[in-house]
Design a protein around this motif. Structure first.
Motif, PDB file in Angstrom:
ATOM      1  N   LEU A 184       0.830  -1.202   0.000  1.00 36.30           N
ATOM      2  CA  LEU A 184       0.000   0.000   0.000  1.00 36.30           C
ATOM      3  C   LEU A 184       0.870   1.260   0.000  1.00 36.30           C
ATOM      4  O   LEU A 184       0.556   2.247  -0.675  1.00 36.30           O
ATOM      5  CB  LEU A 184      -0.934   0.000   1.211  1.00 36.30           C
ATOM      6  CG  LEU A 184      -2.092  -0.993   1.153  1.00 36.30           C
ATOM      7  CD1 LEU A 184      -2.837  -1.026   2.478  1.00 36.30           C
ATOM      8  CD2 LEU A 184      -3.038  -0.643   0.014  1.00 36.30           C
ATOM      9  N   ILE A 185       1.974   1.213   0.748  1.00 35.53           N
ATOM     10  CA  ILE A 185       2.899   2.356   0.755  1.00 35.53           C
ATOM     11  C   ILE A 185       3.442   2.590  -0.648  1.00 35.53           C
ATOM     12  O   ILE A 185       3.481   3.725  -1.149  1.00 35.53           O
ATOM     13  CB  ILE A 185       4.047   2.116   1.755  1.00 35.53           C
ATOM     14  CG1 ILE A 185       3.509   2.133   3.193  1.00 35.53           C
ATOM     15  CG2 ILE A 185       5.132   3.184   1.588  1.00 35.53           C
ATOM     16  CD1 ILE A 185       4.542   1.724   4.223  1.00 35.53           C
ATOM     17  N   LEU A 186       3.856   1.508  -1.305  1.00 43.45           N
ATOM     18  CA  LEU A 186       4.415   1.625  -2.656  1.00 43.45           C
ATOM     19  C   LEU A 186       3.354   2.058  -3.658  1.00 43.45           C
ATOM     20  O   LEU A 186       3.632   2.827  -4.584  1.00 43.45           O
ATOM     21  CB  LEU A 186       5.021   0.284  -3.075  1.00 43.45           C
ATOM     22  CG  LEU A 186       6.250  -0.183  -2.288  1.00 43.45           C
ATOM     23  CD1 LEU A 186       6.665  -1.588  -2.718  1.00 43.45           C
ATOM     24  CD2 LEU A 186       7.418   0.776  -2.484  1.00 43.45           C
ATOM     25  N   PHE A 199      13.549  10.293  -4.447  1.00 48.57           N
ATOM     26  CA  PHE A 199      14.071   8.995  -4.019  1.00 48.57           C
ATOM     27  C   PHE A 199      12.974   7.918  -3.953  1.00 48.57           C
ATOM     28  O   PHE A 199      13.073   6.976  -3.172  1.00 48.57           O
ATOM     29  CB  PHE A 199      14.754   9.093  -2.645  1.00 48.57           C
ATOM     30  CG  PHE A 199      15.934  10.021  -2.610  1.00 48.57           C
ATOM     31  CD1 PHE A 199      17.095   9.701  -3.294  1.00 48.57           C
ATOM     32  CD2 PHE A 199      15.867  11.208  -1.903  1.00 48.57           C
ATOM     33  CE1 PHE A 199      18.189  10.548  -3.264  1.00 48.57           C
ATOM     34  CE2 PHE A 199      16.947  12.063  -1.866  1.00 48.57           C
ATOM     35  CZ  PHE A 199      18.119  11.741  -2.550  1.00 48.57           C
ATOM     36  N   ARG A 200      11.936   8.047  -4.792  1.00 46.85           N
ATOM     37  CA  ARG A 200      10.882   7.032  -4.753  1.00 46.85           C
ATOM     38  C   ARG A 200      11.433   5.641  -5.063  1.00 46.85           C
ATOM     39  O   ARG A 200      11.118   4.669  -4.385  1.00 46.85           O
ATOM     40  CB  ARG A 200       9.762   7.372  -5.744  1.00 46.85           C
ATOM     41  CG  ARG A 200       8.577   6.406  -5.667  1.00 46.85           C
ATOM     42  CD  ARG A 200       7.546   6.667  -6.754  1.00 46.85           C
ATOM     43  NE  ARG A 200       6.343   5.890  -6.551  1.00 46.85           N
ATOM     44  CZ  ARG A 200       6.218   4.604  -6.881  1.00 46.85           C
ATOM     45  NH1 ARG A 200       7.244   3.957  -7.437  1.00 46.85           N
ATOM     46  NH2 ARG A 200       5.084   3.961  -6.645  1.00 46.85           N
ATOM     47  N   GLY A 201      12.250   5.553  -6.119  1.00 53.58           N
ATOM     48  CA  GLY A 201      12.837   4.269  -6.482  1.00 53.58           C
ATOM     49  C   GLY A 201      13.718   3.709  -5.388  1.00 53.58           C
ATOM     50  O   GLY A 201      13.713   2.501  -5.111  1.00 53.58           O
ATOM     51  N   THR A 241      13.281   0.249  -3.239  1.00 58.05           N
ATOM     52  CA  THR A 241      14.361  -0.731  -3.095  1.00 58.05           C
ATOM     53  C   THR A 241      14.629  -1.032  -1.630  1.00 58.05           C
ATOM     54  O   THR A 241      14.855  -2.194  -1.250  1.00 58.05           O
ATOM     55  CB  THR A 241      15.646  -0.204  -3.766  1.00 58.05           C
ATOM     56  OG1 THR A 241      15.389   0.020  -5.154  1.00 58.05           O
ATOM     57  CG2 THR A 241      16.781  -1.205  -3.628  1.00 58.05           C
ATOM     58  N   LEU A 242      14.609  -0.002  -0.791  1.00 61.72           N
ATOM     59  CA  LEU A 242      14.863  -0.187   0.636  1.00 61.72           C
ATOM     60  C   LEU A 242      13.779  -1.059   1.265  1.00 61.72           C
ATOM     61  O   LEU A 242      14.085  -1.953   2.073  1.00 61.72           O
ATOM     62  CB  LEU A 242      14.920   1.169   1.337  1.00 61.72           C
ATOM     63  CG  LEU A 242      15.250   1.151   2.832  1.00 61.72           C
ATOM     64  CD1 LEU A 242      16.602   0.506   3.084  1.00 61.72           C
ATOM     65  CD2 LEU A 242      15.219   2.565   3.401  1.00 61.72           C
ATOM     66  N   LEU A 243      12.515  -0.829   0.918  1.00 63.29           N
ATOM     67  CA  LEU A 243      11.433  -1.652   1.452  1.00 63.29           C
ATOM     68  C   LEU A 243      11.566  -3.101   0.980  1.00 63.29           C
ATOM     69  O   LEU A 243      11.351  -4.044   1.752  1.00 63.29           O
ATOM     70  CB  LEU A 243      10.079  -1.089   1.025  1.00 63.29           C
ATOM     71  CG  LEU A 243       9.650   0.225   1.666  1.00 63.29           C
ATOM     72  CD1 LEU A 243       8.318   0.697   1.083  1.00 63.29           C
ATOM     73  CD2 LEU A 243       9.523   0.079   3.181  1.00 63.29           C
ATOM     74  N   LEU A 244      11.942  -3.275  -0.288  1.00 62.25           N
ATOM     75  CA  LEU A 244      12.104  -4.626  -0.818  1.00 62.25           C
ATOM     76  C   LEU A 244      13.284  -5.345  -0.162  1.00 62.25           C
ATOM     77  O   LEU A 244      13.285  -6.572  -0.049  1.00 62.25           O
ATOM     78  CB  LEU A 244      12.306  -4.573  -2.336  1.00 62.25           C
ATOM     79  CG  LEU A 244      11.051  -4.274  -3.154  1.00 62.25           C
ATOM     80  CD1 LEU A 244      11.422  -3.931  -4.589  1.00 62.25           C
ATOM     81  CD2 LEU A 244      10.099  -5.465  -3.118  1.00 62.25           C
ATOM     82  N   HIS A 255       5.667  -1.368  -8.821  1.00 63.83           N
ATOM     83  CA  HIS A 255       6.079  -0.839 -10.133  1.00 63.83           C
ATOM     84  C   HIS A 255       6.260  -2.009 -11.094  1.00 63.83           C
ATOM     85  O   HIS A 255       7.363  -2.534 -11.258  1.00 63.83           O
ATOM     86  CB  HIS A 255       7.385  -0.060  -9.994  1.00 63.83           C
ATOM     87  CG  HIS A 255       7.789   0.671 -11.238  1.00 63.83           C
ATOM     88  ND1 HIS A 255       6.946   1.514 -11.911  1.00 63.83           N
ATOM     89  CD2 HIS A 255       8.960   0.674 -11.932  1.00 63.83           C
ATOM     90  CE1 HIS A 255       7.581   2.015 -12.965  1.00 63.83           C
ATOM     91  NE2 HIS A 255       8.796   1.516 -13.008  1.00 63.83           N
ATOM     92  N   SER A 256       5.177  -2.445 -11.706  1.00 68.48           N
ATOM     93  CA  SER A 256       5.232  -3.611 -12.594  1.00 68.48           C
ATOM     94  C   SER A 256       5.794  -3.272 -13.967  1.00 68.48           C
ATOM     95  O   SER A 256       6.302  -4.145 -14.671  1.00 68.48           O
ATOM     96  CB  SER A 256       3.835  -4.219 -12.750  1.00 68.48           C
ATOM     97  OG  SER A 256       2.937  -3.267 -13.310  1.00 68.48           O
ATOM     98  N   GLU A 257       5.723  -1.996 -14.367  1.00 68.04           N
ATOM     99  CA  GLU A 257       6.166  -1.597 -15.700  1.00 68.04           C
ATOM    100  C   GLU A 257       7.681  -1.754 -15.830  1.00 68.04           C
ATOM    101  O   GLU A 257       8.459  -1.195 -15.061  1.00 68.04           O
ATOM    102  CB  GLU A 257       5.784  -0.140 -15.970  1.00 68.04           C
ATOM    103  CG  GLU A 257       6.121   0.328 -17.383  1.00 68.04           C
ATOM    104  CD  GLU A 257       5.689   1.759 -17.628  1.00 68.04           C
ATOM    105  OE1 GLU A 257       6.051   2.310 -18.677  1.00 68.04           O
ATOM    106  OE2 GLU A 257       4.988   2.316 -16.754  1.00 68.04           O
TER     107      GLU A 257
END
Length: 234
Positions: free
Chosen positions: A33-35, A44-46, A50-53, A115-117
Motif C-alpha cells: 500500500l505504501i508503494l 528517491f521514490r525508487g 528498493t529499501l522496502l524490498l 512498479h510492474s512496468e
C-alpha cells in the motif's frame, strides 16, 4: 531427503500455527500500500522502494527464524530431534527454504504492485532469495547462542548493522568501492537491475558474490548447531 521434506512440512505448519505467515502477509500488504500510493514525484521514490524490498525478506528471515528456533527450544523439540535421523543440514535448510519461499512470494507481490512496468522478475527473484538466505543463516548463527527472545533482539544491531552501510550508497551518501565487499551491495544492484539497466560486470558480480556469503554463513550456521545444540552424526 525424506527427512528434509517432512521437516519442511512441519515448518510450514509451524508458520501457520503461530501466525508467522499471517504477520508476513500483513507486512507485505502494508508495504504494498505504501508503494502503491507513494507519489511518483516524491524524491528517491525508487530508492525507497528498493529499501522496502530489501528490508522485507531480510527482517522476515532474521526475525522469524529466531522465533521458530526459540519456540522449538522452549518446547524441547530440538532435544527430541537430536535422537532422530534428522541431520543439522536438513533442519537448517528446511528453515531457509520455507522462509525464503514466503519471502519470494511476498517480495514479488510488492514488486509488481509497486512498479510492474519494465520489471525484470528474474533479477528481483534472485535479489529476494539471496537477501532471505543470508539473513536466515545469520539468524540461525545468532539464535543458537541465546535462550530468550529478548536476548535475541539484543543481537539485532550486532548482526544487521554491519551489513547495512551500502544502503547509504543507495541514496548517494558516502559512495565508495568498499561497498562491493558487502553482500547487501550486490543485492541492491540486483534490485536496481530489476527496473533499470545495470552494467554487465556489476550484474555478474551481483549474481555470484552473494553465493560466497551464503555458503560461508551456511557452514558457520551448521558448525554453530554442532557446538551449541549437539547436532552430531552429520
Amino acid at each position: 531427503m525424506t527427512c528434509l521434506f517432512h521437516m519442511l512440512w512441519l515448518d510450514l505448519r509451524l508458520l501457520l500455527r503461530h501466525h508467522i505467515l499471517t504477520v508476513a502477509i500483513l507486512v507485505t500488504l502494508t508495504y504494498s500500500l505504501i508503494l502503491l500510493y507513494l507519489p511518483a514525484s516524491i524524491p528517491f521514490r525508487g530508492e525507497l522502494m528498493t529499501l522496502l524490498l530489501l528490508t522485507d525478506p531480510s527482517m522476515l528471515g532474521f526475525m522469524f527464524v529466531g522465533v521458530m528456533v526459540l519456540f522449538e527450544k522452549d518446547s524441547a523439540t530440538l532435544k527430541a530431534l537430536v535422537v532422530t535421523p534428522l541431520k543439522s543440514w536438513q533442519y537448517i535448510w528446511s528453515k531457509a527454504i520455507s522462509l525464503t519461499a514466503i519471502a519470494m512470494i511476498c517480495g514479488m507481490t510488492m514488486g509488481y504492485i509497486g512498479h510492474s512496468e519494465g520489471l525484470q522478475p528474474l533479477y528481483l527473484l534472485f535479489a529476494i532469495g539471496y537477501a532471505s538466505l543470508i539473513f536466515v543463516f545469520i539468524g540461525l548463527i545468532g539464535v543458537v547462542r541465546v535462550h530468550t527472545l529478548n536476548q535475541y533482539l539484543v543481537l539485532i544491531p550486532f548482526c544487521l548493522i554491519p551489513l547495512l552501510p551500502p544502503v547509504l550508497g543507495l541514496f548517494g551518501v558516502g559512495e565508495t568501492i568498499l561497498w562491493y565487499l558487502f553482500p547487501t551491495h550486490a543485492i541492491l544492484i540486483l534490485y536496481q537491475a530489476s527496473w533499470h539497466v545495470v552494467p554487465f560486470p556489476d550484474v555478474v558480480y551481483a549474481f555470484l558474490y552473494p553465493i560466497c556469503w551464503i555458503a560461508g554463513l551456511y557452514f558457520w550456521a551448521q558448525k554453530s548447531f554442532a557446538i551449541h545444540l549437539s547436532f552430531y552424526g552429520d
